[in-house]
Design an enzyme around this catalytic site. Structure first.
Site, mmCIF file in Angstrom:
data_model
loop_
_atom_site.group_PDB
_atom_site.id
_atom_site.type_symbol
_atom_site.label_atom_id
_atom_site.label_comp_id
_atom_site.label_asym_id
_atom_site.label_seq_id
_atom_site.Cartn_x
_atom_site.Cartn_y
_atom_site.Cartn_z
ATOM 1 N N ALA A 8 0.834 -1.200 0.000
ATOM 2 C CA ALA A 8 0.000 0.000 0.000
ATOM 3 C C ALA A 8 0.867 1.248 0.000
ATOM 4 O O ALA A 8 0.832 2.061 0.921
ATOM 5 C CB ALA A 8 -0.941 -0.009 1.203
ATOM 6 N N GLY A 9 1.660 1.386 -1.060
ATOM 7 C CA GLY A 9 2.395 2.618 -1.275
ATOM 8 C C GLY A 9 1.477 3.650 -1.882
ATOM 9 O O GLY A 9 0.279 3.667 -1.609
ATOM 10 N N ALA A 10 2.017 4.499 -2.741
ATOM 11 C CA ALA A 10 1.203 5.587 -3.291
ATOM 12 C C ALA A 10 0.036 5.049 -4.117
ATOM 13 O O ALA A 10 -1.126 5.370 -3.852
ATOM 14 C CB ALA A 10 2.087 6.520 -4.123
ATOM 15 N N ILE A 11 0.343 4.217 -5.113
ATOM 16 C CA ILE A 11 -0.722 3.695 -5.973
ATOM 17 C C ILE A 11 -1.611 2.722 -5.211
ATOM 18 O O ILE A 11 -2.848 2.768 -5.306
ATOM 19 C CB ILE A 11 -0.122 3.015 -7.218
ATOM 20 C CG1 ILE A 11 0.453 4.061 -8.178
ATOM 21 C CG2 ILE A 11 -1.161 2.163 -7.927
ATOM 22 C CD1 ILE A 11 -0.580 4.987 -8.795
ATOM 23 N N GLY A 12 -1.008 1.819 -4.451
ATOM 24 C CA GLY A 12 -1.793 0.839 -3.713
ATOM 25 C C GLY A 12 -2.748 1.480 -2.722
ATOM 26 O O GLY A 12 -3.909 1.070 -2.596
ATOM 27 N N LYS A 204 2.104 -0.317 -22.170
ATOM 28 C CA LYS A 204 2.716 0.384 -21.041
ATOM 29 C C LYS A 204 4.214 0.082 -20.976
ATOM 30 O O LYS A 204 5.045 0.981 -20.806
ATOM 31 C CB LYS A 204 2.020 -0.051 -19.743
ATOM 32 C CG LYS A 204 2.624 0.510 -18.454
ATOM 33 C CD LYS A 204 2.189 1.919 -18.189
ATOM 34 C CE LYS A 204 2.851 2.513 -16.936
ATOM 35 N NZ LYS A 204 2.415 1.866 -15.690
ATOM 36 N N ASN A 212 12.483 4.725 -18.769
ATOM 37 C CA ASN A 212 12.929 4.551 -17.384
ATOM 38 C C ASN A 212 14.449 4.452 -17.267
ATOM 39 O O ASN A 212 15.065 5.216 -16.520
ATOM 40 C CB ASN A 212 12.243 3.338 -16.751
ATOM 41 C CG ASN A 212 10.841 3.645 -16.271
ATOM 42 O OD1 ASN A 212 10.110 4.391 -16.904
ATOM 43 N ND2 ASN A 212 10.458 3.072 -15.153
ATOM 44 N N SER A 273 9.691 6.491 -12.528
ATOM 45 C CA SER A 273 9.809 5.787 -11.249
ATOM 46 C C SER A 273 11.225 5.256 -11.043
ATOM 47 O O SER A 273 11.720 5.211 -9.910
ATOM 48 C CB SER A 273 8.803 4.639 -11.188
ATOM 49 O OG SER A 273 9.016 3.721 -12.247
ATOM 50 N N GLU A 285 13.487 -1.168 -10.899
ATOM 51 C CA GLU A 285 12.746 -2.208 -11.626
ATOM 52 C C GLU A 285 13.419 -2.482 -12.974
ATOM 53 O O GLU A 285 12.921 -2.069 -14.016
ATOM 54 C CB GLU A 285 11.300 -1.770 -11.859
ATOM 55 C CG GLU A 285 10.409 -1.888 -10.669
ATOM 56 C CD GLU A 285 8.965 -1.523 -11.016
ATOM 57 O OE1 GLU A 285 8.070 -2.343 -10.765
ATOM 58 O OE2 GLU A 285 8.742 -0.415 -11.513
#
Length: 339
Positions: A8-12, A204, A212, A273, A285
Site C-alpha cells: 500500500a504505497g502511493a498507488i496501492g 505500457k 525509465n 519511477s 525495476e
C-alpha cells in the site's frame, strides 16, 4: 467482497482507499512509518482539490488478515518474488491475484496458446516461485496508468489518472473479472475489461523499457528525453526491438512508435519511477522492464542490441549506486582539481 492490497504505497493506497469508499472490505499490507501512520490516522487521500480520510485495516503481517477474495499486488515488480511465501495466509480456494505491477507478469504465458504456452520467465519469476505458490490460474492482469505520491507517511496525493485496464489471461469474461470491474467502477476507477490484456501490458511496457533506464542514466525528465534527438532515437530503437519480439507473440499495438513517444513527452517534466528510485537509493525495476524483454527475445531468436547495451549500463549504474561511498583520498582530490 474482501480485497487486500499488498504493497500500500502511493498507488496501492490510492486504489485501496477508493475501493473502501465504494464499500469493499479493504485491508492493506504495508510497513514502516507509512503503516504506523495509516493505522493511527487512516489514509489521508488528497484528490480533486480536497482531502478525505479513509479508515482501512492495515497490517505488516498478512496472517492477521486471513483469506481474501482478491489480492491486489501493488508492489514494485522486482519485490514480489521475495514476499510470495508471506502471501500464503491470504489465499483461499478462490482467491484471485490481481497483478497491478509494471512490466511482464509471472503468469504471462499461462493460457497464451501456441508453442510457448506455459513458459516460465526466470527474469521476473526466479525459480518459478510465483507460478508455483500463487498459481497462474489465480491471476488477473491489471495495468496501472495513474500517478500518485506519498506526501508524508499516511498521506497520499493523487497526481493524475484513474485508468486501470484489467483482463483474464484467457481473455474470458469470468464472474470474478466482472465483479472486480463493477467494484472498481463503483470506486470511480476506470477499469475497462480487455479481452487481450497482454496488448495493454506491452503498450505500457513499451515506454517503460526505454524511458525509465534512459532517465536514470541521464537524470532527464520525460519531456527532455523525448525532445532530445539523440535520446529520442535511442528510445525509438529500443521500442522497435521490443516490437519485433512482441509481434512474434501475437501482440497488437494500437498506436505506432512515434505516437507512443509523443504521448510520453506530453506528460511533461516528469521523473520516471526508475529515476525516483535511483535518487532515493532504492533498487530499480530493471528485470521486469528490460531483462524480461531480452529473455523473450532469446525465446524467438530476435536480437536486442540496443536493449542489451542499455541494460548493461543501467545494471552497472544500480550496482555502483548501492556500493558504500568511500572517502576520496588526498591524491585523488589533487588530480581532480587539476582536471
Amino acid at each position: 467482497m474482501k480485497i487486500c492490497v499488498y504493497g500500500a504505497g502511493a498507488i496501492g493506497a490510492y486504489l485501496g482507499a477508493q475501493l473502501a469508499s465504494a464499500g469493499a472490505d479493504v485491508s492493506f499490507v504495508a510497513r514502516g512509518p507509512h503503516l504506523v501512520a495509516m493505522q493511527k490516522n487512516g489514509v489521508r487521500l488528497q484528490i480533486d482539490g480536497g482531502e478525505r480520510v479513509v479508515k482501512v485495516r492495515c497490517a505488516s503481517d498478512p496472517r492477521e488478515l486471513g483469506p481474501q477474495d482478491y489480492v491486489i499486488v501493488a508492489l514494485k515488480a522486482h519485490s514480489v518474488p521475495g514476499v510470495v511465501d508471506l502471501m500464503r495466509p491470504l489465499l483461499g480456494p478462490d482467491t484471485a491475484i490481481v497483478t497491478a505491477i509494471n512490466g511482464i507478469p509471472y503468469w504471462y504465458f499461462y493460457k497464451h496458446g501456441g508453442e510457448f504456452a506455459g513458459t516460465r520467465l526466470g527474469s521476473v519469476d526466479p525459480g518459478g516461485k510465483q507460478w508455483d505458490v500463487l498459481g497462474p490460474e489465480r491471476a488477473i492482469g491489471c495495468v496501472v496508468y495513474p500517478a500518485a505520491e506519498i506526501v508524508e507517511p499516511g498521506v497520499i496525493r493523487h497526481v493524475y489518472g484513474k485508468k486501470f485496464p484489467i483482463g483474464e489471461p484467457s481473455g474470458e469474461r469470468t464472474d470474478r473479472i466482472l465483479k472486480l470491474h463493477d467494484i472498481m467502477n463503483a470506486a470511480s476507477l476506470d477499469a475497462p475489461i480487455r479481452d487481450t490484456i497482454r496488448d495493454e501490458i506491452w503498450l505500457k511496457l513499451w515506454g517503460n523499457l526505454c524511458f525509465n533506464p534512459i532517465s536514470a542514466l541521464t537524470h532527464a525528465t520525460l519531456d527532455v528525453i523525448t525532445s532530445n534527438p539523440a535520446t529520442r532515437a535511442v528510445s525509438k530503437t529500443m521500442m522497435l526491438e521490443a516490437k519485433a519480439i512482441a509481434d512474434r507473440f501475437g501482440v497488437h499495438f494500437r498506436v505506432d512508435v512515434e505516437r507512443r513517444i509523443e504521448g510520453a513527452g506530453a506528460v511533461g517534466a516528469h521523473k520516471t519511477s526508475m529515476l525516483q528510485d535511483l535518487e532515493a537509493n532504492r533498487p530499480m525495476e530493471i528485470d521486469p522492464l528490460l531483462t524480461v524483454v531480452q529473455e523473450m527475445g532469446r525465446l524467438v531468436g530476435e536480437a536486442t542490441p540496443t536493449i542489451d547495451t542499455v541494460l548493461a549500463l543501467i545494471k552497472l549504474r544500480e550496482r555502483i549506486a548501492q556500493q558504500p561511498q568511500l572517502p576520496i583520498s588526498g591524491s585523488t582530490q589533487e588530480i581532480s582539481s587539476v582536471s
